[in-house]
Design an enzyme around this catalytic site. Structure first.
Site, PDB file in Angstrom:
ATOM      1  N   HIS A  72      -5.365  -6.461   6.032  1.00 44.45           N
ATOM      2  CA  HIS A  72      -4.759  -5.752   4.970  1.00 44.45           C
ATOM      3  C   HIS A  72      -5.237  -6.367   3.518  1.00 44.45           C
ATOM      4  O   HIS A  72      -5.364  -7.407   3.384  1.00 44.45           O
ATOM      5  CB  HIS A  72      -2.963  -6.286   5.028  1.00 44.45           C
ATOM      6  CG  HIS A  72      -2.404  -5.205   5.992  1.00 44.45           C
ATOM      7  ND1 HIS A  72      -1.063  -5.020   5.795  1.00 44.45           N
ATOM      8  CD2 HIS A  72      -2.814  -4.709   7.046  1.00 44.45           C
ATOM      9  CE1 HIS A  72      -0.598  -4.132   7.012  1.00 44.45           C
ATOM     10  NE2 HIS A  72      -1.627  -4.075   7.607  1.00 44.45           N
ATOM     11  N   TYR A 201       8.181  -5.485   0.637  1.00 44.72           N
ATOM     12  CA  TYR A 201       9.030  -6.240   0.076  1.00 44.72           C
ATOM     13  C   TYR A 201       9.998  -5.657  -0.648  1.00 44.72           C
ATOM     14  O   TYR A 201       9.527  -5.413  -1.623  1.00 44.72           O
ATOM     15  CB  TYR A 201       8.816  -7.672  -0.316  1.00 44.72           C
ATOM     16  CG  TYR A 201       7.720  -8.513   0.502  1.00 44.72           C
ATOM     17  CD1 TYR A 201       8.271  -9.760   1.178  1.00 44.72           C
ATOM     18  CD2 TYR A 201       6.363  -8.160   0.720  1.00 44.72           C
ATOM     19  CE1 TYR A 201       7.387 -10.601   2.076  1.00 44.72           C
ATOM     20  CE2 TYR A 201       5.599  -8.945   1.885  1.00 44.72           C
ATOM     21  CZ  TYR A 201       6.204 -10.233   2.362  1.00 44.72           C
ATOM     22  OH  TYR A 201       5.232 -10.850   3.126  1.00 44.72           O
ATOM     23  N   PRO A 293      10.685 -17.541   5.398  1.00 44.95           N
ATOM     24  CA  PRO A 293       9.619 -16.633   5.662  1.00 44.95           C
ATOM     25  C   PRO A 293       9.168 -15.509   4.408  1.00 44.95           C
ATOM     26  O   PRO A 293       8.183 -14.886   4.733  1.00 44.95           O
ATOM     27  CB  PRO A 293      10.192 -15.825   6.619  1.00 44.95           C
ATOM     28  CG  PRO A 293      11.409 -15.823   6.523  1.00 44.95           C
ATOM     29  CD  PRO A 293      12.051 -17.226   5.860  1.00 44.95           C
ATOM     30  N   TYR A 385      -0.386 -15.723  -2.080  1.00 37.18           N
ATOM     31  CA  TYR A 385      -0.060 -14.883  -0.850  1.00 37.18           C
ATOM     32  C   TYR A 385      -1.438 -15.067   0.188  1.00 37.18           C
ATOM     33  O   TYR A 385      -1.151 -15.270   1.197  1.00 37.18           O
ATOM     34  CB  TYR A 385       0.302 -13.488  -1.135  1.00 37.18           C
ATOM     35  CG  TYR A 385       0.735 -12.616  -0.089  1.00 37.18           C
ATOM     36  CD1 TYR A 385       2.026 -12.795   0.157  1.00 37.18           C
ATOM     37  CD2 TYR A 385       0.100 -12.006   0.823  1.00 37.18           C
ATOM     38  CE1 TYR A 385       2.703 -11.997   1.146  1.00 37.18           C
ATOM     39  CE2 TYR A 385       0.535 -11.173   1.974  1.00 37.18           C
ATOM     40  CZ  TYR A 385       2.246 -11.068   2.010  1.00 37.18           C
ATOM     41  OH  TYR A 385       2.755 -10.446   2.980  1.00 37.18           O
TER      42      TYR A 385
END
Length: 394
Positions: A72, A201, A293, A385
């Site tokens: 990704h 998200y 998470p 990230y």
């Protein structure tokens, strides 16, 4: 019994450390309290940082990941219906993440260890470490109805938050930092195609939602729910309806629903213990730290612990660099606290806190907008990230 490095716990961190050490000619023995099927039944993380993917390749267990995993280049933040892409690849100079489930990582590592002939003792009960500050620590445990003593040079505690490793350290020798959040994640796994080709998200007045995946035909979705929510109150139908309500309209329209094949509620907490070592016992992964998470850091932090301990032990056995042993905790904690900060920040920005007043909510929205409206801000999110570089051991 004798070995060089005794590893408590046959989850991904214990197995990965064992594989790296075995490939380097360092003898290991892994003790696991549960049966293999139970270990494989844990449904956990699925986003691998580039550093972890590279570490799996270094351990020579990355073939199936590279064949079946999904690379990704980015992810999306959906804020009250508006979608904002975060282009990881362009913002980080080419770095990406890999979508490959923790269960599959564990399966690959189990197969590699079995093929190597290295020993893993499953259903080893009542494991207890002893003489941790001596030069020859040892463990006792019950296996196949017999009491066993295992002598070793070092012990790696990879047995999770509730494991015996951290509990074997005197309480007065540890400092605990913890924050428990007033909500959990209700997650389901379904044999349905993902709603989007990147993770989404979503921040919404009804609560946070996450659209994730395990493969092109298997999806993983989450909803923010109260911490004490009974899972029995959530039918599949109710879950899908609530997910649609929290997603942007265009995503909700194309969401493919279906029966869940797994459903659970996970509490959210931030937790760090200092130091991450006591004598010749080293704590790795959830035994030493927990992150919410939201930032996809839990499994990846465990991998960075593995990398640090492996490289230190490599120099200990090959070069006699025992001076490096006392640096394990400080090296790990520098990365741990950065990941804790990012996971806390993502959680704080994207969730609805039940006691937050209007001012706090507006500040959170403004802070998130500040980061997203700036290329420097988006770069900061992207760098965190994809994961910070592993620290070199010199």
């Amino acid at each position: 019994m004798k070995t060089q490095v005794a590893i408590i716990g046959a989850g991904p961190s214990g197995l990965l450390l064992g594989q790296l050490l075995h490939n380097a000619g360092i003898e290991t023995l892994i003790l696991e309290r549960q049966a293999p099927d139970y270990v494989l039944g844990r449904i956990r993380a699925g986003v691998l940082e580039q550093g972890m993917a590279d570490l799996l390749r270094q351990a020579r267990v990355g073939q199936r990941m590279d064949a079946e995993g999904l690379i990704h280049d980015g992810f999306e933040l959906a804020l009250n219906g508006h979608r904002q892409p975060i282009d990881l690849k362009s913002l980080t100079g080419g770095k990406t993440v890999m979508i490959y489930g923790q269960t599959e990582v564990t399966r690959d590592l189990m197969a590699a260890r079995q093929q190597s002939g290295a020993i893993t003792l499953y259903e080893a009960r009542n494991v207890q470490p002893h003489d941790l500050k001596s030069e020859r620590p040892w463990l006792t445990f019950e296996y196949a109805g017999e009491q066993v003593r295992l002598e070793c040079d070092y012990i790696a505690g990879c047995d999770g938050f509730h494991g015996v490793a951290r509990q074997s350290i005197p309480a007065e020798s540890l400092e605990i930092f913890e924050r428990v959040y007033p909500f959990g994640w209700l997650g389901i796994l379904a044999e349905t195609p993902p709603v989007h080709d990147e993770l989404v998200y979503a921040k919404h007045p009804r609560g946070f939602a996450l659209c994730s995946m395990r493969s092109p035909t298997r999806s993983r979705y989450y909803l923010q729910v109260p911490a004490d929510e009974p899972i029995e109150e959530w039918s599949d139908e109710r879950f899908w309806e609530e997910l649609k309500a929290r997603l942007p309209a265009d995503l909700a329209e194309r969401l493919v629903t279906g029966p869940s094949i797994e459903k659970s509620i996970a509490p959210l907490r931030s937790f760090v213990v200092e130091p991450m070592q006591y004598g010749r016992l080293f704590l790795l992964g959830d035994a030493a730290h927990i992150v919410p998470p939201t930032g996809a850091k839990g499994l990846n932090l465990a991998a960075s612990d593995v990398s640090t301990l492996f490289n230190i032990l490599l120099k200990v056995y090959r070069e006699g660099r025992v001076d490096l042993l006392e640096r394990y905790s400080s090296i790990c904690l520098r990365r741990v606290w950065k990941a804790e900060r990012f996971s806390w920040w993502m959680t704080s920005m994207l969730h609805q806190f039940p006691q937050a007043d209007g001012f706090s909510q507006r500040i959170a929205e403004s802070e998130l907008a500040y980061f997203l409206d700036s290329e420097a801000g988006r770069k900061t999110i992207a760098e965190n990230y994809v994961g910070l570089p592993y620290e070199a051991i010199e």
